[in-house]
Design an enzyme around this catalytic site. Structure first.
Site, PDB file in Angstrom:
ATOM      1  N   SER A 138       0.857  -1.204   0.000  1.00 37.96           N
ATOM      2  CA  SER A 138       0.000   0.000   0.000  1.00 37.96           C
ATOM      3  C   SER A 138       0.884   1.242   0.000  1.00 37.96           C
ATOM      4  CB  SER A 138      -0.854  -0.009   1.264  1.00 37.96           C
ATOM      5  OG  SER A 138      -1.443   1.253   1.473  1.00 37.96           O
ATOM      6  N   TYR A 151      -1.907  -0.438  10.279  1.00 32.00           N
ATOM      7  CA  TYR A 151      -1.980  -0.841   8.859  1.00 32.00           C
ATOM      8  C   TYR A 151      -0.663  -0.496   8.135  1.00 32.00           C
ATOM      9  CZ  TYR A 151      -3.968  -1.222   4.124  1.00 32.00           C
ATOM     10  OH  TYR A 151      -4.215  -1.569   2.813  1.00 32.00           O
ATOM     11  N   LYS A 155       2.222  -2.921   6.253  1.00 31.90           N
ATOM     12  CA  LYS A 155       2.547  -2.827   4.821  1.00 31.90           C
ATOM     13  C   LYS A 155       4.028  -2.471   4.614  1.00 31.90           C
ATOM     14  CE  LYS A 155      -1.494  -3.938   3.123  1.00 31.90           C
ATOM     15  NZ  LYS A 155      -1.660  -5.230   2.431  1.00 31.90           N
TER      16      LYS A 155
END
Ligand code: NDP
Length: 246
Positions: A138, A151, A155
């Site tokens: 991402s 998150y 990533k």
């Protein structure tokens, strides 16, 4: 179809293929001639995928379960193409992020990539076959985004894992890259990015002034899986309309 984008004679495993980017990728790989196994957690999604695309084989397993995942994938090898795509949306301020969310996201985004890739690559090496892996990362791996502490860390770990896998596996005929999309309006993203007060500031930072379509990401994944990218190895390809240059 022939040429670098033909996957005839290749077997592909796509994780998180029940919805969104993974589902579209699995369908595209079938169109391009691969034998595709779609792995996901919710059986109902896999059933509708198989109705739409009867050639796809499905496997229902929770990637957070290390042993069950290993057993399931071991039974289905070989895979010349692997897309580690499964993911969970998660937004919380740094002060509110919970231990169980960290555990869940690291399990599915990082540990599962390691687990599934170990099984797939060990099998390829044992058979003397070559392979290509694409991990779905991402833009949040590369830029600090509000409420993306957990998150974004997972990533960033995916991108480093991609590099180390590339370092160790390149000489063995296994090519590994990741893609780093900006916001893609799948179910996952819609939950957080739909309100204009969130969408508009993000769009303002994207030079192309739009979010990515699922198809944009599918094309990048397909390119990285294909012989067209034969000398591209160990990289994180932004699919972000230029977000990461700003
Ligand atoms: P979706 O929520 O649409 O799809 C996610 C898929 O992952 C679903 O099929 C889901 O399974 C599967 N999955 C989740 N947890 C597990 C698990 N424990 N075991 C097995 N499968 C699981 O997400 P997207 O298509 O939007 O996201 C795909 C990838 O792209 C993710 O890695 C995400 O982080 C990344 N990404 C997404 C962006 C976006 O804006 N959408 C931006 C940048 C990156 P099931 O359907 O069976 O429940």
């Amino acid at each position: 179809m022939s040429g670098p984008y033909s996957f005839a004679g290749k077997r592909a495993l796509v994780t998180g293929a029940g919805a969104g980017i993974g589902r579209a990728t699995a369908k595209r790989l079938v169109e391009l001639g691969a034998e595709v196994v779609a792995l996901s957690k919710t059986d109902a999604n896999l059933k509708t995928l198989q109705e739409e695309c009867p050639k796809i084989q499905t496997v229902c397993v929770d990637l957070a379960d290390w042993d069950a995942t290993r057993t399931a994938v071991e039974k289905l090898t070989p895979f010349h193409l692997l897309v580690n795509n499964a993911g969970i949306g998660h937004v919380a301020s740094f002060l509110e992020a919970k231990q169980e969310d960290m555990d869940k996201l690291f399990s599915v985004h990082v540990k599962a990539v390691m687990n599934v890739s170990q099984v797939v690559v060990s099998d390829l090496l044992a058979r003397g076959l070559k392979g290509t892996i694409v991990n779905v990362s991402s833009q949040a791996a590369k830029r600090a985004l509000l409420h993306h502490s957990v998150y974004g860390c997972t990533k960033a770990a995916v991108d480093m894992l991609t590099q180390v896998m590339a370092l160790e596996l390149g000489s063995k005929g296994i090519r590994v890259n990741s893609v780093c999309p900006t916001v893609v309006m799948t179910d996952m993203a819609r939950r957080f990015w739909s309100p204009p007060e969130r969408a508009e500031p993000m769009l303002a930072r994207i030079p192309q002034k739009r979010f990515a379509e699922v198809e944009d990401v599918v094309r990048a994944i397909t390119y990285l899986l294909s012989d067209a990218s034969d000398m591209v190895h160990g990289h994180a390809l932004p699919v972000d309309g230029g977000f990461l240059i700003t």
